[in-house]
Design a protein around this motif. Structure first.
Motif, PDB file in Angstrom:
ATOM      1  N   SER A 101      57.497  48.936  20.798  1.00 33.41           N
ATOM      2  CA  SER A 101      58.091  47.595  20.726  1.00 33.41           C
ATOM      3  C   SER A 101      57.557  46.832  19.522  1.00 33.41           C
ATOM      4  CB  SER A 101      57.828  46.826  22.023  1.00 33.41           C
ATOM      5  OG  SER A 101      56.452  46.550  22.150  1.00 33.41           O
ATOM      6  N   ALA A 102      56.297  47.069  19.123  1.00 37.16           N
ATOM      7  CA  ALA A 102      55.765  46.414  17.929  1.00 37.16           C
ATOM      8  C   ALA A 102      56.463  46.925  16.670  1.00 37.16           C
ATOM      9  CB  ALA A 102      54.257  46.652  17.842  1.00 37.16           C
ATOM     10  N   ILE A 103      56.794  48.216  16.645  1.00 41.43           N
ATOM     11  CA  ILE A 103      57.530  48.766  15.496  1.00 41.43           C
ATOM     12  C   ILE A 103      58.938  48.173  15.434  1.00 41.43           C
ATOM     13  CG2 ILE A 103      58.571  50.875  14.565  1.00 41.43           C
ATOM     14  CD1 ILE A 103      56.054  52.352  15.418  1.00 41.43           C
ATOM     15  N   VAL A 104      59.586  48.075  16.588  1.00 41.84           N
ATOM     16  CA  VAL A 104      60.934  47.492  16.619  1.00 41.84           C
ATOM     17  C   VAL A 104      60.881  46.023  16.194  1.00 41.84           C
ATOM     18  CG1 VAL A 104      62.818  46.838  18.171  1.00 41.84           C
ATOM     19  CG2 VAL A 104      61.842  49.129  18.297  1.00 41.84           C
ATOM     20  N   GLN A 105      59.859  45.302  16.654  1.00 38.89           N
ATOM     21  CA  GLN A 105      59.718  43.900  16.263  1.00 38.89           C
ATOM     22  C   GLN A 105      59.509  43.767  14.755  1.00 38.89           C
ATOM     23  OE1 GLN A 105      60.115  41.207  18.203  1.00 38.89           O
ATOM     24  NE2 GLN A 105      59.868  39.950  16.369  1.00 38.89           N
ATOM     25  N   ALA A 106      58.699  44.668  14.174  1.00 40.28           N
ATOM     26  CA  ALA A 106      58.476  44.627  12.725  1.00 40.28           C
ATOM     27  C   ALA A 106      59.766  44.933  11.971  1.00 40.28           C
ATOM     28  CB  ALA A 106      57.379  45.618  12.341  1.00 40.28           C
ATOM     29  N   LEU A 107      60.556  45.873  12.483  1.00 35.16           N
ATOM     30  CA  LEU A 107      61.831  46.190  11.824  1.00 35.16           C
ATOM     31  C   LEU A 107      62.841  45.052  11.977  1.00 35.16           C
ATOM     32  CD1 LEU A 107      62.209  49.960  12.759  1.00 35.16           C
ATOM     33  CD2 LEU A 107      61.543  48.971  10.562  1.00 35.16           C
ATOM     34  N   LEU A 108      62.808  44.347  13.093  1.00 34.49           N
ATOM     35  CA  LEU A 108      63.708  43.202  13.269  1.00 34.49           C
ATOM     36  C   LEU A 108      63.295  42.028  12.380  1.00 34.49           C
ATOM     37  CD1 LEU A 108      64.373  43.248  17.111  1.00 34.49           C
ATOM     38  CD2 LEU A 108      65.937  43.873  15.276  1.00 34.49           C
ATOM     39  N   ASP A 109      61.979  41.918  12.133  1.00 35.68           N
ATOM     40  CA  ASP A 109      61.517  40.859  11.229  1.00 35.68           C
ATOM     41  C   ASP A 109      61.983  41.120   9.799  1.00 35.68           C
ATOM     42  OD1 ASP A 109      60.341  39.476  13.238  1.00 35.68           O
ATOM     43  OD2 ASP A 109      58.295  40.205  12.854  1.00 35.68           O
ATOM     44  N   VAL A 110      62.178  42.376   9.437  1.00 26.40           N
ATOM     45  CA  VAL A 110      62.664  42.709   8.095  1.00 26.40           C
ATOM     46  C   VAL A 110      64.077  42.170   7.910  1.00 26.40           C
ATOM     47  CG1 VAL A 110      63.343  44.651   6.620  1.00 26.40           C
ATOM     48  CG2 VAL A 110      61.169  44.707   7.829  1.00 26.40           C
ATOM     49  N   THR A 111      64.885  42.192   8.960  1.00 28.55           N
ATOM     50  CA  THR A 111      66.254  41.679   8.849  1.00 28.55           C
ATOM     51  C   THR A 111      66.275  40.165   8.645  1.00 28.55           C
ATOM     52  OG1 THR A 111      66.462  41.447  11.252  1.00 28.55           O
ATOM     53  CG2 THR A 111      67.170  43.534  10.275  1.00 28.55           C
ATOM     54  N   GLU A 112      65.163  39.477   9.020  1.00 29.98           N
ATOM     55  CA  GLU A 112      65.098  38.028   8.828  1.00 29.98           C
ATOM     56  C   GLU A 112      64.506  37.652   7.472  1.00 29.98           C
ATOM     57  OE1 GLU A 112      62.891  36.579  12.132  1.00 29.98           O
ATOM     58  OE2 GLU A 112      64.439  37.126  13.571  1.00 29.98           O
TER      59      GLU A 112
ATOM     60  N   THR B 111      61.380  38.976   6.205  1.00 29.36           N
ATOM     61  CA  THR B 111      59.961  39.291   6.054  1.00 29.36           C
ATOM     62  C   THR B 111      59.821  40.711   5.508  1.00 29.36           C
ATOM     63  OG1 THR B 111      59.546  37.959   8.019  1.00 29.36           O
ATOM     64  CG2 THR B 111      57.749  39.347   7.267  1.00 29.36           C
ATOM     65  N   SER B 112      58.882  40.906   4.612  1.00 26.77           N
ATOM     66  CA  SER B 112      58.719  42.244   4.038  1.00 26.77           C
ATOM     67  C   SER B 112      57.959  43.146   5.009  1.00 26.77           C
ATOM     68  CB  SER B 112      57.974  42.153   2.712  1.00 26.77           C
ATOM     69  OG  SER B 112      56.679  41.652   2.927  1.00 26.77           O
ATOM     70  N   LEU B 113      58.294  44.404   4.991  1.00 27.11           N
ATOM     71  CA  LEU B 113      57.653  45.400   5.853  1.00 27.11           C
ATOM     72  C   LEU B 113      56.433  45.945   5.117  1.00 27.11           C
ATOM     73  CD1 LEU B 113      57.886  46.969   8.520  1.00 27.11           C
ATOM     74  CD2 LEU B 113      59.191  48.687   7.281  1.00 27.11           C
ATOM     75  N   THR B 114      55.248  45.712   5.678  1.00 26.74           N
ATOM     76  CA  THR B 114      54.015  46.166   5.034  1.00 26.74           C
ATOM     77  C   THR B 114      53.299  47.152   5.929  1.00 26.74           C
ATOM     78  OG1 THR B 114      52.751  44.366   6.027  1.00 26.74           O
ATOM     79  CG2 THR B 114      53.739  43.957   3.859  1.00 26.74           C
ATOM     80  N   LEU B 115      52.314  47.815   5.372  1.00 23.50           N
ATOM     81  CA  LEU B 115      51.540  48.789   6.125  1.00 23.50           C
ATOM     82  C   LEU B 115      50.725  48.109   7.225  1.00 23.50           C
ATOM     83  CD1 LEU B 115      50.633  51.737   6.406  1.00 23.50           C
ATOM     84  CD2 LEU B 115      48.816  51.239   4.791  1.00 23.50           C
ATOM     85  N   GLU B 116      50.272  46.893   6.954  1.00 28.11           N
ATOM     86  CA  GLU B 116      49.462  46.175   7.948  1.00 28.11           C
ATOM     87  C   GLU B 116      50.276  45.839   9.200  1.00 28.11           C
ATOM     88  OE1 GLU B 116      49.541  45.118   4.696  1.00 28.11           O
ATOM     89  OE2 GLU B 116      47.643  46.066   4.175  1.00 28.11           O
ATOM     90  N   SER B 117      51.578  45.623   9.032  1.00 28.82           N
ATOM     91  CA  SER B 117      52.396  45.291  10.196  1.00 28.82           C
ATOM     92  C   SER B 117      52.642  46.497  11.099  1.00 28.82           C
ATOM     93  CB  SER B 117      53.733  44.689   9.749  1.00 28.82           C
ATOM     94  OG  SER B 117      54.464  45.642   8.998  1.00 28.82           O
ATOM     95  N   LEU B 118      52.519  47.687  10.540  1.00 30.78           N
ATOM     96  CA  LEU B 118      52.742  48.902  11.339  1.00 30.78           C
ATOM     97  C   LEU B 118      51.448  49.594  11.751  1.00 30.78           C
ATOM     98  CD1 LEU B 118      55.687  50.489   9.355  1.00 30.78           C
ATOM     99  CD2 LEU B 118      55.796  49.103  11.417  1.00 30.78           C
ATOM    100  N   GLN B 119      50.322  49.164  11.191  1.00 29.98           N
ATOM    101  CA  GLN B 119      49.068  49.866  11.427  1.00 29.98           C
ATOM    102  C   GLN B 119      48.644  49.803  12.896  1.00 29.98           C
ATOM    103  OE1 GLN B 119      45.988  48.494   8.860  1.00 29.98           O
ATOM    104  NE2 GLN B 119      44.620  50.210   9.314  1.00 29.98           N
TER     105      GLN B 119
END
Length: 117
Positions: free
Chosen positions: A68-79, A81-89
């Motif tokens: 769910s954290a990965i999905v949330q990070a990917l949904l934030d990209v659509t708004e 926000t840039s996708l960074t390594l820290e957001s997926l770590q």
């Protein structure tokens, strides 16, 4: 006329319900191949996970939270926000920890009970 000492023969009396059935053979049918394979898999592979239900449940919860954290990070990209390594770590760490908990056994189960060889 029956012989002396023999019960009388009644031709018009119905036989009891059990008299019509032949004797059952004592052979046991083997279960089909799919059923045997499924039961073998369940007893060898799934039983340790079901016996250690506490760590398995915690592992599944960690994996779901990581996904769910990965999905949330990917949904934030659509708004925007840039996708960074820290957001997926953290999410990847949770998924790896959940896999470790699924492979682990409960502290109150012995290795013999958990079928760990």
């Amino acid at each position: 006329m029956p012989a002396p000492g023999q019960p009388p023969v009644h031709k018009n009396v119905a036989k009891p319900f059990w008299a019509h059935k032949p004797a059952a053979a004592a052979t046991r049918k083997k279960p089909n191949l799919i059923n045997r394979t499924a039961m073998n898999y369940a007893s060898k592979k799934l039983l340790p996970f079901l016996l250690n239900w506490k760590t398995t449940l915690a592992g599944l919860a960690l994996i779901l939270h990581g996904c769910s954290a990965i999905v949330q990070a990917l949904l934030d990209v659509t708004e925007g926000t840039s996708l960074t390594l820290e957001s997926l770590q953290l999410a990847v760490g949770e998924i790896i920890a959940g896999g470790g908990l699924i492979a682990a056994r409960d502290a109150n189960k012995s290795s013999w009970d958990s079928h760990v060889k």
